[in-house]
Motif scaffolding. Structure first.
Motif, short mmCIF file in Angstrom:
data_model
loop_
_atom_site.label_atom_id
_atom_site.label_comp_id
_atom_site.label_asym_id
_atom_site.label_seq_id
_atom_site.Cartn_x
_atom_site.Cartn_y
_atom_site.Cartn_z
N SER A 14 0.28 -14.81 -20.97
CA SER A 14 0.25 -13.42 -21.42
C SER A 14 -0.25 -13.33 -22.86
CB SER A 14 1.63 -12.77 -21.29
OG SER A 14 2.55 -13.38 -22.15
N CYS A 15 -0.01 -14.34 -23.68
CA CYS A 15 -0.50 -14.33 -25.06
C CYS A 15 -2.02 -14.43 -25.09
CB CYS A 15 0.09 -15.49 -25.86
SG CYS A 15 1.84 -15.27 -26.22
N SER A 16 -2.59 -15.27 -24.28
CA SER A 16 -4.04 -15.46 -24.32
C SER A 16 -4.78 -14.26 -23.76
CB SER A 16 -4.43 -16.72 -23.55
OG SER A 16 -4.09 -16.57 -22.18
N SER A 17 -4.13 -13.44 -22.96
CA SER A 17 -4.82 -12.29 -22.40
C SER A 17 -4.80 -11.09 -23.33
CB SER A 17 -4.18 -11.91 -21.05
OG SER A 17 -2.86 -11.46 -21.27
N GLN A 18 -4.14 -11.20 -24.49
CA GLN A 18 -4.04 -10.09 -25.42
C GLN A 18 -5.01 -10.23 -26.58
OE1 GLN A 18 -0.02 -9.40 -26.59
NE2 GLN A 18 0.75 -9.41 -24.51
N VAL A 19 -6.13 -10.89 -26.39
CA VAL A 19 -7.13 -11.05 -27.43
C VAL A 19 -7.84 -9.72 -27.62
CG1 VAL A 19 -9.25 -12.23 -28.06
CG2 VAL A 19 -7.44 -13.49 -26.88
N LYS A 20 -7.90 -9.26 -28.88
CA LYS A 20 -8.58 -8.01 -29.18
C LYS A 20 -10.08 -8.25 -29.22
CE LYS A 20 -5.17 -5.57 -31.95
NZ LYS A 20 -4.94 -4.92 -33.23
N GLU A 21 -10.81 -7.25 -28.77
CA GLU A 21 -12.27 -7.30 -28.85
C GLU A 21 -12.74 -6.46 -30.02
OE1 GLU A 21 -14.64 -6.87 -25.39
OE2 GLU A 21 -13.11 -7.72 -24.09
N PHE A 22 -13.85 -6.86 -30.61
CA PHE A 22 -14.42 -6.12 -31.73
C PHE A 22 -14.99 -4.80 -31.26
CE2 PHE A 22 -18.09 -4.86 -34.25
CZ PHE A 22 -17.49 -4.71 -35.48
N GLU A 86 -28.88 3.80 -45.29
CA GLU A 86 -28.32 2.53 -45.72
C GLU A 86 -28.59 1.51 -44.61
OE1 GLU A 86 -24.27 2.76 -47.20
OE2 GLU A 86 -24.57 4.86 -47.76
N TYR A 87 -28.97 0.32 -45.02
CA TYR A 87 -29.31 -0.75 -44.08
C TYR A 87 -28.44 -1.96 -44.37
CZ TYR A 87 -33.45 2.11 -43.40
OH TYR A 87 -34.30 3.15 -43.13
N TYR A 88 -27.89 -2.55 -43.32
CA TYR A 88 -27.01 -3.70 -43.48
C TYR A 88 -27.25 -4.73 -42.38
CZ TYR A 88 -24.20 -0.48 -46.30
OH TYR A 88 -23.77 0.41 -47.25
N HIS A 89 -26.98 -5.97 -42.70
CA HIS A 89 -26.78 -7.02 -41.71
C HIS A 89 -25.27 -7.09 -41.56
CE1 HIS A 89 -25.86 -11.16 -40.50
NE2 HIS A 89 -26.92 -11.03 -39.75
N PHE A 90 -24.75 -7.16 -40.34
CA PHE A 90 -23.31 -7.18 -40.19
C PHE A 90 -22.83 -8.27 -39.26
CE2 PHE A 90 -24.10 -4.83 -36.32
CZ PHE A 90 -23.01 -5.09 -35.52
N HIS A 91 -21.59 -8.67 -39.49
CA HIS A 91 -20.87 -9.56 -38.58
C HIS A 91 -19.39 -9.33 -38.79
CE1 HIS A 91 -21.05 -12.03 -42.26
NE2 HIS A 91 -19.95 -12.59 -41.83
N TYR A 92 -18.61 -9.86 -37.90
CA TYR A 92 -17.16 -9.69 -37.99
C TYR A 92 -16.49 -11.04 -37.82
CZ TYR A 92 -17.43 -9.90 -32.90
OH TYR A 92 -17.69 -10.30 -31.62
N ASP A 93 -15.24 -11.08 -38.22
CA ASP A 93 -14.44 -12.30 -38.11
C ASP A 93 -13.90 -12.38 -36.69
OD1 ASP A 93 -12.50 -14.30 -38.21
OD2 ASP A 93 -11.80 -13.71 -40.21
N LYS A 94 -14.30 -13.38 -35.94
CA LYS A 94 -13.88 -13.51 -34.54
C LYS A 94 -12.38 -13.74 -34.40
CE LYS A 94 -18.34 -14.98 -32.74
NZ LYS A 94 -19.14 -14.41 -33.76
#
Length: 124
Positions: A14-22, A86-94
């Motif tokens: 149940s813990c592994s299935s609660q991963v949030k998506e970006f 405004e122009y950006y390159h973006f990424h997020y912390d997985k």
């Protein structure tokens, strides 16, 4: 013993299935600026700076409530507000999908900061 093993399996599965998506949709506030002057890198805390609220249908609002549009193409983000483009390159912390990193770019998505710079936003 068999009961304990089954309970542990249920907890782990149940813990592994609660991963949030970006999701870019939401309200994001700038909290830090990362930069480099060539000799050293540094981090500055930021408060009451940029705030973007990304809404469905490619609507974006700034912290004053001015409305514009946004477009995502791969890792490029183009924001059009009354104050300008405004122009950006973006990424997020997985590992922390509520943290977004935006690096300012030119209209052709060329690097602006020769030594590197990045705005850190957190979802609020």
């Amino acid at each position: 013993m068999k009961y304990i093993v089954i309970c542990l399996l249920l907890v782990f599965s149940s813990c592994s299935s609660q991963v949030k998506e970006f999701s870019l949709i939401g309200r994001w506030e700038m909290t830090e600026f990362w930069g480099s002057d060539g000799a050293k890198t540094y981090t500055e805390k930021r408060e009451n700076q940029k705030v973007f609220t990304f809404e469905p249908n490619n609507i974006v609002k700034d912290k004053l409530g001015n409305q514009g549009t946004f477009e995502v193409s791969g890792e490029n983000l183009h924001i059009v507000l009354p104050s300008g483009d405004e122009y950006y390159h973006f990424h997020y912390d997985k590992k922390d999908v509520e943290k977004l990193f935006l690096s300012p770019r030119t209209e052709k998505y060329e690097i602006i900061c020769d030594e590197g710079c990045e705005y850190v936003f957190e979802k609020i």
